[in-house]
Design a protein around this motif. Structure first.
Motif, PDB file in Angstrom:
ATOM      1  N   GLN A   1     -10.735   5.234  28.496  1.00  0.00           N
ATOM      2  CA  GLN A   1     -11.834   4.442  27.958  1.00  0.00           C
ATOM      3  C   GLN A   1     -12.839   5.369  27.280  1.00  0.00           C
ATOM      4  O   GLN A   1     -13.206   6.394  27.824  1.00  0.00           O
ATOM      5  CB  GLN A   1     -12.521   3.648  29.068  1.00  0.00           C
ATOM      6  CG  GLN A   1     -11.574   2.721  29.822  1.00  0.00           C
ATOM      7  CD  GLN A   1     -12.268   1.851  30.840  1.00  0.00           C
ATOM      8  OE1 GLN A   1     -13.393   1.424  30.648  1.00  0.00           O
ATOM      9  NE2 GLN A   1     -11.579   1.577  31.945  1.00  0.00           N
ATOM     10  N   ARG A   2     -13.247   4.977  26.066  1.00  0.00           N
ATOM     11  CA  ARG A   2     -14.140   5.799  25.245  1.00  0.00           C
ATOM     12  C   ARG A   2     -13.594   7.225  25.143  1.00  0.00           C
ATOM     13  O   ARG A   2     -14.261   8.198  25.483  1.00  0.00           O
ATOM     14  CB  ARG A   2     -15.558   5.800  25.822  1.00  0.00           C
ATOM     15  CG  ARG A   2     -16.257   4.492  25.573  1.00  0.00           C
ATOM     16  CD  ARG A   2     -17.640   4.320  26.107  1.00  0.00           C
ATOM     17  NE  ARG A   2     -18.348   5.488  26.506  1.00  0.00           N
ATOM     18  CZ  ARG A   2     -19.159   5.552  27.560  1.00  0.00           C
ATOM     19  NH1 ARG A   2     -19.289   4.491  28.339  1.00  0.00           N
ATOM     20  NH2 ARG A   2     -19.821   6.645  27.850  1.00  0.00           N
ATOM     21  N   VAL A   3     -12.382   7.319  24.667  1.00  0.00           N
ATOM     22  CA  VAL A   3     -11.733   8.623  24.505  1.00  0.00           C
ATOM     23  C   VAL A   3     -11.472   8.874  23.029  1.00  0.00           C
ATOM     24  O   VAL A   3     -11.355   7.952  22.221  1.00  0.00           O
ATOM     25  CB  VAL A   3     -10.406   8.705  25.286  1.00  0.00           C
ATOM     26  CG1 VAL A   3     -10.640   8.542  26.776  1.00  0.00           C
ATOM     27  CG2 VAL A   3      -9.419   7.669  24.775  1.00  0.00           C
ATOM     28  N   THR A   4     -11.382  10.159  22.694  1.00  0.00           N
ATOM     29  CA  THR A   4     -11.070  10.593  21.340  1.00  0.00           C
ATOM     30  C   THR A   4      -9.847  11.486  21.383  1.00  0.00           C
ATOM     31  O   THR A   4      -9.772  12.397  22.216  1.00  0.00           O
ATOM     32  CB  THR A   4     -12.251  11.378  20.722  1.00  0.00           C
ATOM     33  OG1 THR A   4     -13.403  10.535  20.673  1.00  0.00           O
ATOM     34  CG2 THR A   4     -11.915  11.854  19.314  1.00  0.00           C
ATOM     35  N   MET A   5      -8.888  11.216  20.504  1.00  0.00           N
ATOM     36  CA  MET A   5      -7.722  12.084  20.369  1.00  0.00           C
ATOM     37  C   MET A   5      -7.094  11.839  19.007  1.00  0.00           C
ATOM     38  O   MET A   5      -7.298  10.779  18.403  1.00  0.00           O
ATOM     39  CB  MET A   5      -6.712  11.859  21.499  1.00  0.00           C
ATOM     40  CG  MET A   5      -5.988  10.542  21.468  1.00  0.00           C
ATOM     41  SD  MET A   5      -4.808  10.369  22.839  1.00  0.00           S
ATOM     42  CE  MET A   5      -5.829   9.485  24.015  1.00  0.00           C
ATOM     43  N   ALA A   6      -6.347  12.798  18.528  1.00  0.00           N
ATOM     44  CA  ALA A   6      -5.700  12.687  17.222  1.00  0.00           C
ATOM     45  C   ALA A   6      -4.525  11.708  17.294  1.00  0.00           C
ATOM     46  O   ALA A   6      -4.000  11.421  18.378  1.00  0.00           O
ATOM     47  CB  ALA A   6      -5.225  14.054  16.749  1.00  0.00           C
ATOM     48  N   GLN A   7      -4.101  11.234  16.114  1.00  0.00           N
ATOM     49  CA  GLN A   7      -3.011  10.265  16.046  1.00  0.00           C
ATOM     50  C   GLN A   7      -1.733  10.788  16.697  1.00  0.00           C
ATOM     51  O   GLN A   7      -1.096  10.104  17.499  1.00  0.00           O
ATOM     52  CB  GLN A   7      -2.737   9.902  14.584  1.00  0.00           C
ATOM     53  CG  GLN A   7      -1.649   8.868  14.375  1.00  0.00           C
ATOM     54  CD  GLN A   7      -2.046   7.494  14.874  1.00  0.00           C
ATOM     55  OE1 GLN A   7      -3.021   6.922  14.409  1.00  0.00           O
ATOM     56  NE2 GLN A   7      -1.286   6.954  15.816  1.00  0.00           N
ATOM     57  N   ASP A   8      -1.340  12.010  16.371  1.00  0.00           N
ATOM     58  CA  ASP A   8      -0.103  12.562  16.928  1.00  0.00           C
ATOM     59  C   ASP A   8      -0.220  12.824  18.426  1.00  0.00           C
ATOM     60  O   ASP A   8       0.762  12.704  19.159  1.00  0.00           O
ATOM     61  CB  ASP A   8       0.294  13.841  16.179  1.00  0.00           C
ATOM     62  CG  ASP A   8      -0.761  14.930  16.282  1.00  0.00           C
ATOM     63  OD1 ASP A   8      -1.956  14.592  16.379  1.00  0.00           O
ATOM     64  OD2 ASP A   8      -0.393  16.122  16.269  1.00  0.00           O
TER      65      ASP A   8
END
Length: 415
Positions: free
Chosen positions: A164-171
């Motif tokens: 929840q409320r996380v950020t990560m790249a597509q890959d």
């Protein structure tokens, strides 16, 4: 003769069960029971650090944070034995070096459950040591940035993932899901950094998602039975035109043969309506027994998509329909897509219907009338408007509608 210390002679699993119902603060207090209990807390394998650790009624935030850091350091320093569960939840952002240090320490233990909830502040970048939790079964992260090291091969034992409320790249997202072969439960809420969701999880059973994304697809998800999905932003006309050659509805269901419960929230029905909508799905959802839809009754494409879902669910028993009243109130014209299918549609298994958020406009009334005529086994329908305005007129309309089910009970609920 001294009375036997019955508490101290309890089996270890019983003591752990007692501890599991106590806060860390209460577990500490058991050290005064007897000399045998002085350090029993130091062997407890489930550690949860949150506001229950101490009273915060008369302390400022700085004191509270410092005290929490001292407590965690003290417990980990004196802990003796395995740590299976570690939870850290605090309304204020703690020091990054402190959290990094604790995660590094836990990476040397056989931890199975890890929960980190950072309620305020910037995204906390998870250290590389987290990705060496080889025995992890449950992982929950709130307000974090994920960037696994190149050597990361996945959590091979993970069964539950809550982000929840996380950020990560597509890959990173795609690799993370596909490299957890035992994943059974997946929760994604308010994420960013990736907009295309390809869910490749052969053991997945429960999937809950709410956020902003452009596309979603499933692969190897024959075990998936429960889906709750909300698209928080409307699908723009540009994106609808760009996807005009595709059929989102068909693509969405092609790898969901065993779905039993589906919740279509926010604007996701509009996403499913992109492309050509058939009267029925090629393969019916024979196991689907509960369906919840949020809909704009003035949107022809959404109405046709909802009709397709109803026709494709022969064993549906419960239906919940929630209107999006703001959009409907702004519309000048209305459509009656239900009129043409009243005689050709019948939902014999449908027993309970809930309808909410309506304004009493013509398309909504037509839909209610359609359902009452198409559900010979209906037992109960509840109708709850968005406001009290026009409530009496709505009641009069409901009383006039014919019903194919003699035992059907129609209930008006005050907003």
């Amino acid at each position: 003769m001294e009375e036997a210390d019955r508490i101290s002679n309890l089996p270890g699993n019983v003591i752990n069960h007692i501890f599991s119902n106590l806060s860390i603060r209460e577990v500490f207090r058991t050290s005064v029971l007897s000399s045998n209990w002085r350090y029993k807390w130091a062997t407890f394998p489930h550690l949860a650090f949150d506001n229950q650790c101490f009273s915060v009624s008369s302390q400022d935030h700085t004191i509270v944070k410092n005290k929490l850091v001292n407590i965690v350091d003290h417990v980990l320093l004196l802990h003796n034995g395995p740590i299976y569960k570690f939870k850290l939840s605090h309304p204020d952002f703690l020091g990054i070096p402190d959290i990094d240090r604790w995660i590094l320490y836990l990476s040397r233990r056989s931890i199975k459950e890890f929960v980190l909830e950072i309620w305020k502040g910037q995204r906390y970048k998870m250290p590389s040591s987290l990705f060496s939790f080889l025995d992890l079964i449950h992982l929950k992260l709130l307000n974090c940035l994920l960037k696994p090291p190149l050597a990361f091969k996945g959590f091979k034992s993970l069964k539950s993932l809550d982000l929840q409320r996380v950020t990560m790249a597509q890959d990173v997202f795609g690799n993370l899901i596909s490299s957890c072969p035992l994943l059974e439960r997946l929760t994604l809420m308010n994420f960013d950094g990736f907009t295309h969701l390809n869910i490749d999880a052969p053991k997945l059973q429960f999937f809950y998602i709410g956020g902003v994304f452009e596309d979603i697809s499933f692969e190897n998800t024959s075990c998936l039975t429960v889906i709750s999905i909300g698209l928080y932003e409307n699908v723009s006309s540009d994106k609808r035109q760009a996807h005009s050659n595709s059929t989102n509805l068909l693509k969405f269901f092609v790898h969901l043969p065993n779905i039993r419960r589906l919740e279509v929230q926010s604007y996701f029905l509009k996403y499913l309506a992109v492309g050509i909508v058939p009267e029925k799905l090629p393969t019916p959802c024979v196991h689907l027994n509960y369906l919840s839809i949020r809909i704009n009754f003035n949107d022809v494409e959404e109405v046709l998509t909802a009709l397709c879902l109803l026709r494709s669910s022969p064993n549906l028993k419960e239906l919940e329909v929630l209107a999006r009243p703001v959009e409907q109130a702004a519309a000048v014209t209305f459509t009656d897509c239900w009129k043409d299918v009243r005689c050709s549609s019948s939902f014999d298994q449908l027993r309970r219907v809930k309808i909410g958020g309506i304004l009493g406009i013509k398309p909504e009334l037509n839909f209610i009338n359609f359902l009452l005529l198409a559900t010979p086994g209906l037992e109960k329908m509840s109708v709850k408007p968005a406001s009290t305005h026009g409530g009496w007129e709505l009641i009069k309309e409901l009383l006039h509608f014919r019903r194919s089910s003699k035992q059907a009970e129609v209930i008006y609920l005050d907003p």
